[in-house]
Design an enzyme around this catalytic site. Structure first.
Site: not given
Ligand code: GLA
Length: 656
Positions: A153, A305, A354
């Site tokens: 990201e 994700e 967490k």
């Molecule tokens: C992003 C990040 C992950 C995590 C998620 C949590 O997509 O890439 O590492 O932090 O958010 O929603």
């Protein structure tokens, strides 16, 4: 070039970020057992592992990753291997403070969180290249490795001194001379003329409004610098593994990257997607991102994700109710995803995330989340042979451009109520609710294959983009443009007349006298019951329009709110959702665009992918859908004749 099909090989990928370095190694075999039971076939390793891989400058510790790569291979789980460069180890900032970014106020972003790297720092880039080189060399021949995931990201800004120097080089390259920069930035206003390149800075904290073109260029520059970081690492891994594809995960509709440009540099386009389970339009916001990502990929894409349950970064974080994870995952597949993955495999017990769900939550194997993850794994395995690689055809394209967004989203504009993503989403929602399958496109793309092109708002249009819209209509296409389109040129200079003259002619507008932005809750009533929100315009028609819908009452009484000239429509307000849907349905029908399925009940989404028809019930109540003919439901193995009932958050994947 390798692509996603080299990774999927006829399957749908299922899995997620796996960060086992946070657990004792005894947990790993348990992870593998649960992965196998859930049908997990892909994990992403190493996203945030830099301090473990390089505990001290130049040292390497690959032993733990060797064991994991072997374990994954022995278990038949493919590895998406990440370069760890999104979160440098603390030693880097400590030894090299110049690797830390600074915000517009000059504050340093320290280590202790993540993404505390300056895209412009030569030292950061050197360390990032070195760890990438060693990682790629070590695992190039490993049989578990399927795909490279660069960084994570990309989303940082830097206003510091090294970034300032790179910004100046970027500007020199763009403009050649200071005179050209002064002209483009309009520095004659407010005594901003630059006499020496050394005076040019990022748009740092200032007493009053900043120069908008400087801000626009800084956004362009930032996207380009991050892209340089990406391509540098990509080129390293490609040298070692030319047969493996490379991706980096986008954030959905993220302002910081020109994702059209970035997608050209990727072998696989991937995105992270977290609609709010409490949002009644969560499914549509998901669909928007899915359509956008598919369009960037020009084919199957990867959901890198999502959350199996709750996230931890909204004010109130609710889990997905029973069935919703499955439904939204199938929606992604319906809209072209060949991979359904999560952040993260096992929920953390420590650290900042967490309270963010995992595929295996704190409740463990018996928890509802894992049980649903297991069920979904079986569903995906069942449909995969019929779905994987399947294409989606859309007759409608919605145009979107980051540069226009950047230019329009600035200080000192006619209305701060106009929020570009919300306008874009409102138009997409109308198409989504009308059951029309929609691509996204850039105004410079070849639009000739679409029956209908919709421009919710392109405040900035280059001359070439205007040419492209005109050519599209001349070629027989139907075009609908929303308000605040064609206002500025590539330098954010307002075009004579407040709107491109050729566009005004296209729609039959002689003069755009004034903009009349509306307050929240205020409406602009129009003939026939159409009500506009957010914006209205004082337009003088030139008498060539074939059809107009006038404003009714108020200051603009009798002036056109909507104009149609031939196949070109201009909508000078944001019609309320029902009215916009009705308008677009009418225009689409006229252009010969059909919904994926006729007579869809509200709340049911239908998408065709290849020869399959996906039906998705976004409601908690069961619903019956007419589907003429005989079909085979791949999810239930049942034969479906003429109608099907979908339960709460139910789905069907129908094969003729
Ligand atoms: C992003 C990040 C992950 C995590 C998620 C949590 O997509 O890439 O590492 O932090 O958010 O929603």
């Amino acid at each position: 070039m390798p692509d996603l099909s080299d990774v999927t090989r006829g399957r749908l990928l299922y899995g997620g970020d796996y960060n086992p370095e946070q657990w004792p190694e005894e947990v790993w075999p348990e992870d593998v057992r649960l992965m196998k039971e859930a049908g997990v076939n892909s994990v992403t390793l190493g996203v945030f592992s830099w301090s473990k891989l390089e505990p001290r400058p130049g040292e390497r510790d690959f032993g733990w990753l060797d064991r994991l790569m072997d374990l994954m291979h022995d278990s038949g789980v493919g590895v998406v291997l990440a370069t760890p460069t999104a979160s440098p180890p603390p030693w880097m900032g400590h030894l090299h403070p110049d690797t830390l970014p600074r915000d517009a106020e000059g504050r340093t972003e320290w280590w202790g969180g993540r993404q505390h790297f300056s895209h412009s720092s030569a030292v950061y880039r050197r360390y990032a290249a070195a760890i990438t080189e060693d990682l790629a060399a070590r695992y190039a021949g490993h049989p578990a490795l399927t795909l490279w995931h660069i960084n994570n990201e990309y989303c940082t800004y830097d206003f510091g001194d090294e970034a300032a120097a790179r910004f100046r080089s970027w500007l020199r390259h763009r403009y050649g001379t200071l005179d050209a920069l002064n002209t483009a930035w309009g520095t004659a206003f407010w005594s901003q003329g630059y006499g020496d390149w050394a005076e040019v800075l990022p748009p740092r904290h200032a007493h009053y409004l900043k120069n908008p073109t400087q801000v626009l260029d800084f956004k362009r520059f930032t996207s380009d610098m991050l892209l340089e970081c990406y391509t540098a690492e990509r080129d390293i891994v490609r040298r070692h593994t030319p047969h493996l594809p490379v991706t980096t995960n986008f954030m959905p509709l993220w302002a910081g990257q020109d994702a059209w440009r970035w997608a050209e540099e990727e072998d696989v386009v991937s995105v992270d997607l977290y609609p709010d389970p409490r949002d009644p339009l969560g499914a549509q916001s998901g669909a928007l991102v899915q359509d956008m990502t598919r369009s960037q990929a020009r084919g199957p894409w990867m959901l890198m994700e999502q959350a199996a349950g709750a996230v931890n970064w909204r004010r109130v974080n609710r889990p997905k109710p029973r069935g919703l994870n499955r439904l939204w995952s199938l929606q992604a597949v319906a809209r072209g995803a060949d991979a359904v993955c999560y952040f993260q495999w096992r929920q953390s017990r420590q650290g900042a995330e967490k309270f963010h769900s995992g595929m295996v939550g704190h409740a463990g194997e018996q928890g509802r989340t894992y049980q649903e993850v297991k069920r979904l794994g079986a569903d995906l395995a069942r449909i995969a042979p019929h779905v994987s690689g399947g294409r989606i055809t859309a007759d409608v394209a919605v145009l979107h451009d980051w540069h226009s967004w950047w230019a329009g989203d600035q200080e000192a504009r006619p209305s701060h109520e106009v929020d570009y993503p919300r306008v874009l989403s409102a138009w997409h929602r109308a198409l989504w609710q009308a059951g029309l399958t929609t691509d996204f496109a850039h105004p410079g793309h070849d639009l000739s294959g679409y029956r209908l092109v919709v421009v919710p708002q392109l405040y900035l249009l280059t001359d070439a983009a205007v040419d492209s819209l005109l050519a599209y209509v001349r070629g027989g296409g139907t075009l609908v443009c929303g308000f605040l389109t064609g206002v500025a040129d590539q330098d954010d200079r307002v075009r004579p007349g407040g709107m491109d003259a050729r566009l005004r002619e296209l729609f039959g507008i002689r003069t755009l006298h004034e903009w009349w932005p509306l307050e929240p809750g205020e409406t602009a009533d129009c003939e026939g019951g159409l009500r506009g929100t957010l914006w209205s315009e004082e337009l003088e028609p030139d008498g060539t329009a074939d059809e107009t819908v006038p404003y009714e009452g108020g200051e603009l009484d009798g002036l056109p709110a909507v104009l149609r000239k031939g196949r070109a429509w201009y909508v000078s307000t944001l019609p309320e959702p029902e009215a916009l849907r009705a308008l677009l349905t009418r225009v689409a029908t006229g252009a010969g665009v059909r919904p994926a399925l006729d007579g869809l009940p509200d709340g049911v989404e239908a998408v065709r992918r290849g020869d399959l028809l996906f039906l998705l019930n976004h409601d908690r109540e069961p619903v019956t859908v007419d589907v003429p003919g005989t079909h085979h439901d791949l999810l239930t193995e049942a034969t479906v004749t003429d109608r099907i009932t979908l339960g709460r958050y139910g789905a069907a994947v129908l094969k003729p």
